[in-house]
Write a protein that holds these residues in place. Structure first.
Motif, PDB file in Angstrom:
ATOM      1  N   LEU A 198       0.963   1.520  -4.022  1.00  0.00           N
ATOM      2  CA  LEU A 198       0.202   1.230  -2.809  1.00  0.00           C
ATOM      3  C   LEU A 198       1.084   0.562  -1.752  1.00  0.00           C
ATOM      4  N   THR A 199       1.922  -0.366  -2.201  1.00  0.00           N
ATOM      5  CA  THR A 199       2.820  -1.057  -1.273  1.00  0.00           C
ATOM      6  C   THR A 199       3.830  -0.087  -0.667  1.00  0.00           C
ATOM      7  N   GLY A 228       4.453   4.301   5.576  1.00  0.00           N
ATOM      8  CA  GLY A 228       3.578   4.780   6.637  1.00  0.00           C
ATOM      9  C   GLY A 228       3.615   3.887   7.863  1.00  0.00           C
ATOM     10  N   GLY A 229       3.579   2.579   7.634  1.00  0.00           N
ATOM     11  CA  GLY A 229       3.620   1.646   8.754  1.00  0.00           C
ATOM     12  C   GLY A 229       4.915   1.719   9.537  1.00  0.00           C
ATOM     13  N   ALA A 232       3.501   3.182  -0.138  1.00  0.00           N
ATOM     14  CA  ALA A 232       2.838   4.039   0.846  1.00  0.00           C
ATOM     15  C   ALA A 232       2.550   3.273   2.135  1.00  0.00           C
ATOM     16  N   LEU A 233       2.088   2.040   1.991  1.00  0.00           N
ATOM     17  CA  LEU A 233       1.758   1.226   3.163  1.00  0.00           C
ATOM     18  C   LEU A 233       3.001   0.922   3.997  1.00  0.00           C
ATOM     19  N   CYS A 234       4.086   0.528   3.336  1.00  0.00           N
ATOM     20  CA  CYS A 234       5.315   0.171   4.050  1.00  0.00           C
ATOM     21  C   CYS A 234       5.934   1.381   4.741  1.00  0.00           C
TER      22      CYS A 234
END
Length: 436
Positions: free
Chosen positions: A315-316, A322-323, A318-320
């Motif tokens: 999850l981390t 994508g951001g 993908a978030l990093c």
């Protein structure tokens, strides 16, 4: 309390504290970029490997000690845990003081070693001398932050780090913007913030009645470090790798792209370190749970914690990624003015290539930390050496020679991909769950 709730209780504060811990240098960079100029920003980047070294040295002793202390507590050996806690604190404090004094005295030779040139030498030397003066507090407070989580108070570690970060922001604004102290003001702000964090953590162990770790009489037994150092060296290399990478990349970038490339890479370094600290936070949050389960011989808990860690890392990642891809212009604009059109555009394009590595690196960091928590130093060391030094340096030399600037920005992704293969091989060959 369920295992999932325990995992969240330990991992989220650990991630938060690691991220905020790393914000000290990032906040300096933001103020320096906006009020001291690009040369000063490049100087901070050149000094960054020394800061990584201090944190890495702290982890070398604190992670191993924390792991063994947790194992002793899980097995009911409270007195041995307290003796080890006290001895390691004394040893680490003594060595931290030596490092701090040495940096103050040898700041200029150290600046030259890190790659400072005629235009940056004065900046780097000044920054190192001030930061080095607070080196003791950098090293010992980082150790206490790890031990407080092992003590079962992850929220306190987050509070201490947040307090230090808030102080750093306020003092940066005061010293850099208000008093116009420039780079020196940023260094003083960071050092004073580390001092405050140290005082919060030290007070917990000295005065709190809830702590499980107590200072006690001990006999100096340096043979303990035959176990402490091998366990801690993997996390040490993970932290040190950021400094080694910066050092090597700076030299390659200067030879292929020039100073503008170093400025671009400085922006990427700040974000890379934040993402790395998020994954290290997940790994360190799992460590007390896994090590305690090792002491109790509970292999089912160990396996479940690892599964939770994988989900958190995915999850981390993908978030990093994508951001960073979506918000690249906004991130770059924090450090480089859009009016600097050529530098701004090249940094945005390079950063999007560089950020691909965020999709892979979390698994490697988590697996290395998992081996540490299981007290399997050989597997952890193998992965950390491959990821932090050997593979990435080989990739940097080959890809930069073959593809030039593009090869430099692709290096982290190719390196992490190769290390992912090594991680899978180590997991299969060591059979950690069966061994636990």
């Amino acid at each position: 309390m369920s295992l999932k709730r325990k995992f969240i209780r330990f991992v989220l504060p650990s991630m938060a504290s690691m991220l905020v811990f790393n914000l000290y240098t990032m906040v300096d960079g933001i103020f320096i970029a906006n009020y001291a100029g690009e040369t000063a920003l490049a100087a901070v980047n050149l000094a960054m490997p020394f800061i990584n070294f201090m944190f890495a040295f702290s982890l070398l002793l604190s992670i191993g000690a924390s792991t063994l202390i947790s194992i002793h507590r899980g097995a009911g050996r409270e007195e041995r845990a307290n003796q080890l806690f006290t001895m390691n604190t004394v040893v680490l404090s003594t060595l931290a003081l030596l490092i701090s004094v040495s940096c103050v005295i040898l700041a200029e030779p150290l600046a030259l070693f890190l790659g400072a040139g005629s235009d940056t030498l004065q900046y780097v030397t000044e920054y190192l001398r001030i930061i080095g003066g607070f080196g003791f507090f950098f090293i010992v407070s980082y150790s206490f932050e790890v031990l407080i989580k092992a003590d079962g108070f992850p929220q306190l570690s987050t509070f201490g780090v947040l307090l230090g970060a808030f102080t750093n922001v306020v003092l940066d604004a005061l010293f850099v913007f208000g008093f116009h102290w420039g780079l020196a003001g940023a260094a003083w702000a960071t050092g004073i913030s580390q001092l405050l964090t140290f005082l919060v953590f030290f007070s917990h162990f000295l005065f709190s009645r809830k702590t499980h770790f107590h200072f006690t009489r001990f006999s100096l037994d340096l043979s303990q470090y035959k176990r402490i150092v091998p366990i801690g060296i993997a996390d040490c290399i993970t932290e040190l790798s950021a400094g080694v990478i910066v050092f090597a990349f700076n030299h390659q970038i200067l030879s292929i792209i020039g100073t503008s490339g170093v400025v671009s890479y400085t922006v990427m370094t700040y974000v890379y370190n934040l993402v790395l600290m998020a994954f290290v936070g997940i790994a360190q949050g799992c460590q007390p749970l896994v090590s305690y389960a090792v002491g109790q011989g509970d292999s089912a808990t160990i396996k479940q914690v690892y599964r939770y860690g994988l989900v958190a890392a995915a999850l981390t990642s993908a978030l990093c990624f994508g951001g960073c891809v979506i918000l690249t212009p906004q991130i770059v604009a924090i450090f480089i003015k859009p009016q600097e059109a050529a530098l701004f555009a090249s940094t945005v394009a390079s950063f999007r290539i560089y950020a691909i590595c965020f999709l892979i690196m979390g698994y490697n960091v988590l697996t290395s930390g998992f081996f540490v928590a299981l007290a399997k130093p050989k597997a952890a060391l193998t992965l950390s050496l491959a990821r932090g030094i050997v593979v990435i340096l080989v990739c940097l030399l080959i890809l930069s020679s073959a593809l030039g600037a593009m090869g430099i920005w692709l290096t982290p992704t190719v390196s992490e991909g190769l290390c992912l293969i090594i991680s899978l091989i180590l997991m299969r060959s060591t059979r950690p769950f069966a061994a636990a």
